[in-house]
Design an enzyme around this catalytic site. Structure first.
Site: not given
Ligand code: NDP
Length: 308
Positions: A65-66, A170, A239
């Protein structure tokens, strides 16, 4: 077969969960229902309608999650924890913050549920290829239990210390990423204005000591090409740098680079919004410089521009 629940089908969560579906009995939940439906259409996985439904009967629950705030919300307010068996394991692949993770782990321990913070690096491409690096925090036995699950999408797993250690490492990596993107962007903007083609400059830098992932991959592929694909949101990098800065403050470590990166990326986030990619921060440097960093610009055969 081991039952795994996966929560958070975002940019990186989706390909990670895709690998889990090939090895485990998988239930998935994401906040946006259409994402869950699209995921299960092409994969062997069950669509859950709530975090609690995904968690029911799972041996391992993976969150991506974020921030740690959403992890806490989904686990406790979302009812997932109550549905987990005793002796289940929560693996948090979010790039979260160490203090919240320690508090989550303590609350889970009251129910004899283990917790491993296991943030990943390698980006969306690494996740698709199943070649992420995972940095873990937790007890030896919990990290050992997490490994078969992490193996589904990782090529390198490092146990960094107790709960929170993975998140700390991280955040440190992300602070370096932010510094490298900004520093590489600003020197290339100056070179462009000085009449040097940034592609030629990178050819030199990438065979020299100033190189980084930003100079070798991110800037050539995304800035010089002007493609700026969205793979990792700038808001998330902002963040992450904030977590690194908090860690520096908590430990009483002077961190002027991290402080400046935090200020610059916060400004970029408020300027470019929640959906911009992290590499788009370079757009702010370009605006300020009045020059675009693109191949063929700033050719040494042209006179340096006197434009701002
Ligand atoms: P996204 O913003 O693409 O996705 C975040 C996810 O969290 C989505 O599934 C979203 O749901 C869900 N979400 C957001 N707000 C809520 C909430 N209030 N309640 C429940 N679910 C929620 O992020 P990423 O997939 O890119 O990143 C996820 C994590 O991994 C982060 O911490 C990021 O820093 C880390 N990361 C990301 C990388 C990347 O290349 N993208 C690389 C390495 C780490 P939905 O979309 O279904 O609405």
């Amino acid at each position: 077969m081991m039952r795994v629940a996966f929560i958070g089908l975002g940019d990186i969560g989706r390909p990670m969960a895709g690998h889990l579906a090939t090895r485990f009995e998988l239930a998935v939940w994401s906040r946006t229902r259409v994402k869950v439906e699209a995921f299960v259409q092409s994969r062997n996985a069950i669509a859950a309608s709530s975090p609690a439904e995904a968690a029911a009967g799972a041996h391992v629950l993976v969150t991506c999650l974020p921030t740690s705030a959403e992890v806490e919300e989904v686990l406790f307010a979302g009812g997932a924890v109550q549905k987990l068996d005793r002796a289940a394991l929560v693996i948090d692949c979010t790039s979260g913050d160490p203090a919240t993770s320690r508090s989550i782990a303590a609350r889970l321990l009251e129910r004899e549920i283990g917790f491993v913070d296991a943030p990943v690096s390698g980006g969306v491409a690494g996740a698709e290829a199943g070649k992420l690096t995972v940095m873990c925090g937790g007890t030896d036995s919990d990290v050992q239990r997490a490994k078969p699950v992490l193996d589904a999408f990782a090529s390198k797993i490092v146990h960094c210390g107790g709960v929170g250690a993975g998140h700390a490492v991280k955040a440190a990596n992300q602070a370096l990423l932010a510094v490298h993107i900004w520093a590489t962007g600003e020197v290339l903007a100056a070179l462009t204005k000085a009449g040097v083609d940034p592609a030629l400059a990178l050819e030199v830098i990438n065979a020299s000591s100033g190189r980084s992932n930003a100079s070798q991959n991110l800037i050539p592929e995304r800035v010089l090409s002007r493609e700026f694909p969205r793979t990792f949101r700038l808001a998330l990098l902002d963040k992450d740098v904030g977590i690194a800065l908090a860690m520096a403050r908590e430990t009483g470590t002077a961190a002027p680079f991290t402080e400046l990166a935090a200020r610059l990326f916060a400004a970029a986030r408020s300027e470019l919004g929640e959906e911009a990619d992290h590499v788009e921060a370079v757009r702010l440097i370009e605006r300020e410089a009045g020059a675009e960093i693109r191949s063929g610009h700033g050719s040494p055969h042209q006179a340096p521009s006197s434009e701002p």
